[in-house]
Design an enzyme around this catalytic site. Structure first.
Site, short mmCIF file in Angstrom:
data_model
loop_
_atom_site.label_atom_id
_atom_site.label_comp_id
_atom_site.label_asym_id
_atom_site.label_seq_id
_atom_site.Cartn_x
_atom_site.Cartn_y
_atom_site.Cartn_z
CG MET A 126 -2.01 -1.04 1.18
SD MET A 126 -3.14 -0.92 2.59
CE MET A 126 -2.18 -1.66 3.90
CD GLN A 135 3.38 -3.27 -6.31
OE1 GLN A 135 3.07 -2.13 -6.00
NE2 GLN A 135 2.50 -4.26 -6.33
CB CYS A 152 -1.82 0.01 -8.35
SG CYS A 152 -1.91 1.16 -7.05
N GLY A 169 -4.77 -5.93 3.08
CA GLY A 169 -4.34 -4.54 2.97
C GLY A 169 -5.00 -3.67 4.01
#
Ligand SMILES: Cc1cc2nc3c(=O)[nH]c(=O)nc-3n(C[C@H](O)[C@H](O)[C@H](O)COP(=O)(O)O)c2cc1C
Length: 342
Positions: free
Chosen positions: A17, A70, A100, A227
């Protein structure tokens, strides 16, 4: 549970996140039961690698292995270079962001927008795998179920990615078009699991131990990824582990323990972000921890006026001490997870 040759502690993952899962928060999740935590996305834009934001995102000092980074971008060669760059700086696993919904990279929509262009998505996968394979670093892929309800291509993309050398795929059970609206569905995640032989991770709306068990059963996934429900409640990982092991709900944590975790987190947070940014960006973590607690809202407002590390820590400690006098264990579960802000 393994990713390539890397053995993980368990099947409970913290989701990446942006703006949340920096190294201090990942460390805390791992300490409280997450077997794996992926960094916030790092751009493939070379000119930004030395910026403060990106270099903080790529800070893995003292982080428990495996270190997973990531990367996000839309150009295959740049993504390959970004992978190599992050491996040279300690990444043991590289994750490609195709999950995303709204992140602009190089003036193009990256992340889940790539699911609409399967040829480009595969080109990126191939370039990143080519950069990582000689370094013995597994590459994983995070995606959604598809672009929109009529174009759910997760199964096709996962199969192609597996053939191209991807070692694990995580699927958020929403389409790109859905953003964070509606409910996550798990049928597509189950279909991906049936279609490939690499590990599959189910993600989306898992916010309780019971939901975790339901999602494992519905998808047959090898792991689950959490998340928003971990925001302000990183101990959810150990609550889920306890429930899956024993079939019983864990006792809520003691207020004194939550206070100690939060204060330790804040110290680590300030060390990474410095006083000015750290005090401000810590407010959201404190606010999430207080969510749903009696008097939490009023304290939140008060805290926004505090701008030194020392005063923030003191205020948090005093607030939790007062709470502990009336309730030795955390009185209520925090409210619903907050919506994505990007
Ligand atoms: C604040 C925020 C930031 C996020 N940043 C990323 C990101 O950088 N990369 C990514 O792949 N997904 C990102 N996501 C998506 C999450 O990893 C996850 O897929 C999504 O929140 C669904 O899981 P949940 O219902 O457990 O929250 C983000 C989500 C939130 C709420």
């Amino acid at each position: 549970m393994r990713i390539g040759h890397i053995q993980l502690a368990n099947r409970l993952f913290a989701a990446p996140m942006a703006g949340v899962t920096d190294r201090p928060f990942r460390q805390l999740c791992k300490r409280l039961g997450a077997g794996y935590a992926v960094s916030e996305m790092v751009t493939s834009r070379k000119d930004l690698w030395t910026s403060l934001k990106t270099s903080r995102r790529a800070d893995h000092e003292g982080e428990a292995a495996p270190i997973a980074v990531q990367i996000a971008g839309t150009d295959a060669a740049m993504m390959g270079e970004a992978a190599a760059y992050n491996v040279d700086r300690g990444a043991q696993i590289i994750d490609i962001n195709m999950g995303c919904p709204a992140k602009k990279v190089c003036n193009k929509w990256a992340g889940s927008a790539l699911m609409k262009d399967e040829a480009l998505a595969l080109e990126i996968v191939e370039a990143v795998v080519a950069a990582c394979a000689p370094r013995n670093v597994p590459v994983t892929l995070k995606m959604r179920t598809g672009w929109c309800a009529s174009e759910k291509n997760a199964v096709r993309l996962a199969r192609a990615a597996e053939s191209a050398g991807i070692a694990m795929v995580a699927v958020h059970g929403r389409t790109r078009e859905q953003g964070y609206g509606g409910d996550a569905e798990y049928d597509t995640v189950a279909a991906v699991k049936r279609a490939v032989s690499i590990p599959v991770v189910a993600n989306g709306d898992i916010d309780s131990p019971q939901k975790a068990r339901t999602v494992f059963a519905a998808t047959g996934a090898d792991a689950i990824m959490i998340g928003r429900a971990a925001q302000g409640r990183p101990w959810i990982f150990r609550e889920i582990a306890h429930f899956l092991d024993t079939g019983e709900e864990a006792e809520p944590p003691r207020v004194a323990d939550v206070k100690a975790w939060l204060i330790e987190h804040l110290g680590d947070h300030y060390r990474l972000h410095g006083e000015f940014t750290g005090v401000r960006s810590a407010r959201k973590h404190i606010g999430w921890t207080l969510r749903g607690l009696p008097g939490g809202e009023a304290f939140r407002a008060e805290m926004n006026a505090i701008d030194s590390c020392e005063a923030q820590i003191e205020a948090v400690a005093a607030w939790f001490d007062a709470l502990a006098e009336s309730a030795p264990t955390m009185p209520t579960a925090p409210g619903a997870p907050t919506a994505a802000t990007h």
